[in-house]
Design a protein around this motif. Structure first.
Motif, short mmCIF file in Angstrom:
data_model
loop_
_atom_site.label_atom_id
_atom_site.label_comp_id
_atom_site.label_asym_id
_atom_site.label_seq_id
_atom_site.Cartn_x
_atom_site.Cartn_y
_atom_site.Cartn_z
N ILE A 136 91.66 -76.83 46.52
CA ILE A 136 92.83 -76.17 45.93
C ILE A 136 93.81 -77.18 45.35
CG2 ILE A 136 94.76 -74.62 46.36
CD1 ILE A 136 91.99 -73.33 46.45
N GLN A 137 94.02 -78.29 46.05
CA GLN A 137 94.96 -79.29 45.55
C GLN A 137 94.47 -79.88 44.23
OE1 GLN A 137 95.47 -82.70 48.09
NE2 GLN A 137 97.22 -83.50 46.93
N LEU A 138 93.18 -80.19 44.17
CA LEU A 138 92.61 -80.73 42.94
C LEU A 138 92.69 -79.70 41.81
CD1 LEU A 138 91.01 -82.71 41.22
CD2 LEU A 138 88.91 -81.89 42.33
N LYS A 139 92.38 -78.47 42.13
CA LYS A 139 92.41 -77.41 41.11
C LYS A 139 93.80 -77.27 40.51
CE LYS A 139 90.08 -73.61 41.68
NZ LYS A 139 89.60 -72.28 42.14
N ARG A 140 94.82 -77.25 41.35
CA ARG A 140 96.18 -77.07 40.86
C ARG A 140 96.65 -78.29 40.06
NH1 ARG A 140 98.82 -72.72 42.69
NH2 ARG A 140 100.83 -73.63 42.11
N ARG A 141 96.29 -79.48 40.52
CA ARG A 141 96.68 -80.68 39.79
C ARG A 141 96.02 -80.73 38.42
NH1 ARG A 141 95.58 -86.01 42.86
NH2 ARG A 141 96.44 -86.81 40.89
N ALA A 142 94.74 -80.37 38.38
CA ALA A 142 94.00 -80.38 37.10
C ALA A 142 94.59 -79.35 36.14
CB ALA A 142 92.53 -80.11 37.35
N ALA A 143 94.88 -78.16 36.65
CA ALA A 143 95.46 -77.12 35.79
C ALA A 143 96.83 -77.55 35.26
CB ALA A 143 95.59 -75.81 36.58
N SER A 144 97.61 -78.21 36.09
CA SER A 144 98.92 -78.69 35.66
C SER A 144 98.80 -79.72 34.55
CB SER A 144 99.68 -79.29 36.85
OG SER A 144 99.93 -78.32 37.84
N VAL A 145 97.79 -80.60 34.64
CA VAL A 145 97.57 -81.59 33.59
C VAL A 145 97.20 -80.91 32.28
CG1 VAL A 145 96.02 -83.43 32.82
CG2 VAL A 145 96.95 -83.47 35.14
N LEU A 146 96.37 -79.89 32.34
CA LEU A 146 95.99 -79.16 31.13
C LEU A 146 97.19 -78.49 30.48
CD1 LEU A 146 92.56 -77.52 32.11
CD2 LEU A 146 93.00 -79.71 30.98
N ARG B 195 97.16 -71.21 33.23
CA ARG B 195 98.33 -70.81 33.99
C ARG B 195 98.05 -69.51 34.78
NH1 ARG B 195 101.51 -70.74 30.15
NH2 ARG B 195 102.63 -72.70 30.51
N GLY B 196 97.43 -68.53 34.12
CA GLY B 196 97.22 -67.25 34.76
C GLY B 196 95.98 -67.18 35.61
N GLY B 197 94.87 -67.71 35.07
CA GLY B 197 93.61 -67.57 35.78
C GLY B 197 93.38 -68.59 36.87
N VAL B 198 94.06 -69.75 36.77
CA VAL B 198 93.85 -70.80 37.75
C VAL B 198 95.05 -70.98 38.67
CG1 VAL B 198 93.35 -73.25 38.06
CG2 VAL B 198 92.30 -72.02 36.18
N LEU B 199 96.23 -71.08 38.06
CA LEU B 199 97.42 -71.25 38.88
C LEU B 199 97.97 -69.93 39.42
CD1 LEU B 199 99.32 -73.99 36.81
CD2 LEU B 199 97.97 -74.27 38.88
N GLY B 200 97.55 -68.83 38.78
CA GLY B 200 98.03 -67.52 39.25
C GLY B 200 99.47 -67.26 38.93
N GLU B 201 99.98 -67.87 37.87
CA GLU B 201 101.39 -67.66 37.51
C GLU B 201 101.51 -66.52 36.49
OE1 GLU B 201 102.78 -71.39 36.05
OE2 GLU B 201 102.55 -72.43 37.96
#
Length: 201
Positions: free
Chosen positions: A170-180, A195-201
């Motif tokens: 989960i930590q890696l997924k969120r960091r990677a999504a933030s970089v994108l 933002r929506g499909g990975v971070l759930g925002e």
């Protein structure tokens, strides 16, 4: 009288011809030569210098990984690393990447390693992903996985996002999504999915 008249006419023609020729010679001698302006000379000099630099680079022996240890500045080291990477095929790039990660030096473990991983990603994105998956858990794994995903997203956004969704860390997924999301080179639609499909925002 006729002979005298002929002599006078001949003398006049001779004098006129000499005068005309003398005038032509004077014009030829006195015509100024156009000077080359200093700015034009500078432009010529710059083109000649650039051409000589290209010849020197083309004739220079191939750079070696070991040369990275002997550069005067960090900038020189990174510049040489980019040059070595650009001249590397896939096996060489992977070998240099492993060598950089094995170095006890943050510059090599992060910056230099990232350069060679970028080269691997450009040559074979699947090979680059397989390499990051083989790394032990830790900071380097996160850093390099994110680097591959950032490159992948620019080449194939759908494939990169599909892979991102499958990451279980989960930590890696969120960091990677933030970089994108911060990548100005990615379309807004891709960022919306991240933002929506990975971070759930």
């Amino acid at each position: 009288a006729v002979a005298f008249l002929a002599f006078v006419v001949g003398f006049a023609l001779h004098s006129w011809t000499d005068s005309a020729l003398s005038s032509d010679r004077s014009i030829a001698v006195e015509t100024p030569v156009t000077a080359i302006s200093p700015s034009y000379k500078s432009e010529i000099s710059e083109h000649q210098s650039a051409a000589l630099d290209e010849v020197a680079i083309s004739q220079a022996p191939p750079a070696q990984f070991v040369d990275l240890h002997h550069q005067a500045t960090v900038f020189d080291t990174l510049s040489l690393a980019f040059r070595i990477a650009s001249e590397s095929d896939l096996p060489d790039a992977e070998g240099y990447l492993r060598a950089a990660l094995a170095m006890d030096d943050p510059l090599f473990q992060r910056n230099i390693a990232d350069i060679f991983l970028e080269r691997m990603s450009a040559l074979d994105i699947n090979k680059a992903i397989s390499f990051t998956e083989s790394l032990p858990a830790g900071r380097n794994k996160h850093q390099l996985t994110i680097s591959v995903l950032a490159t992948w997203a620019r080449m194939d956004a759908d494939g990169a996002l599909a892979y991102l969704r499958e990451i279980t860390d989960i930590q890696l997924k969120r960091r990677a999504a933030s970089v994108l999301l911060r990548d100005i080179g990615l379309p807004v639609a891709v960022k919306s999915v991240a933002r929506g499909g990975v971070l759930g925002e």
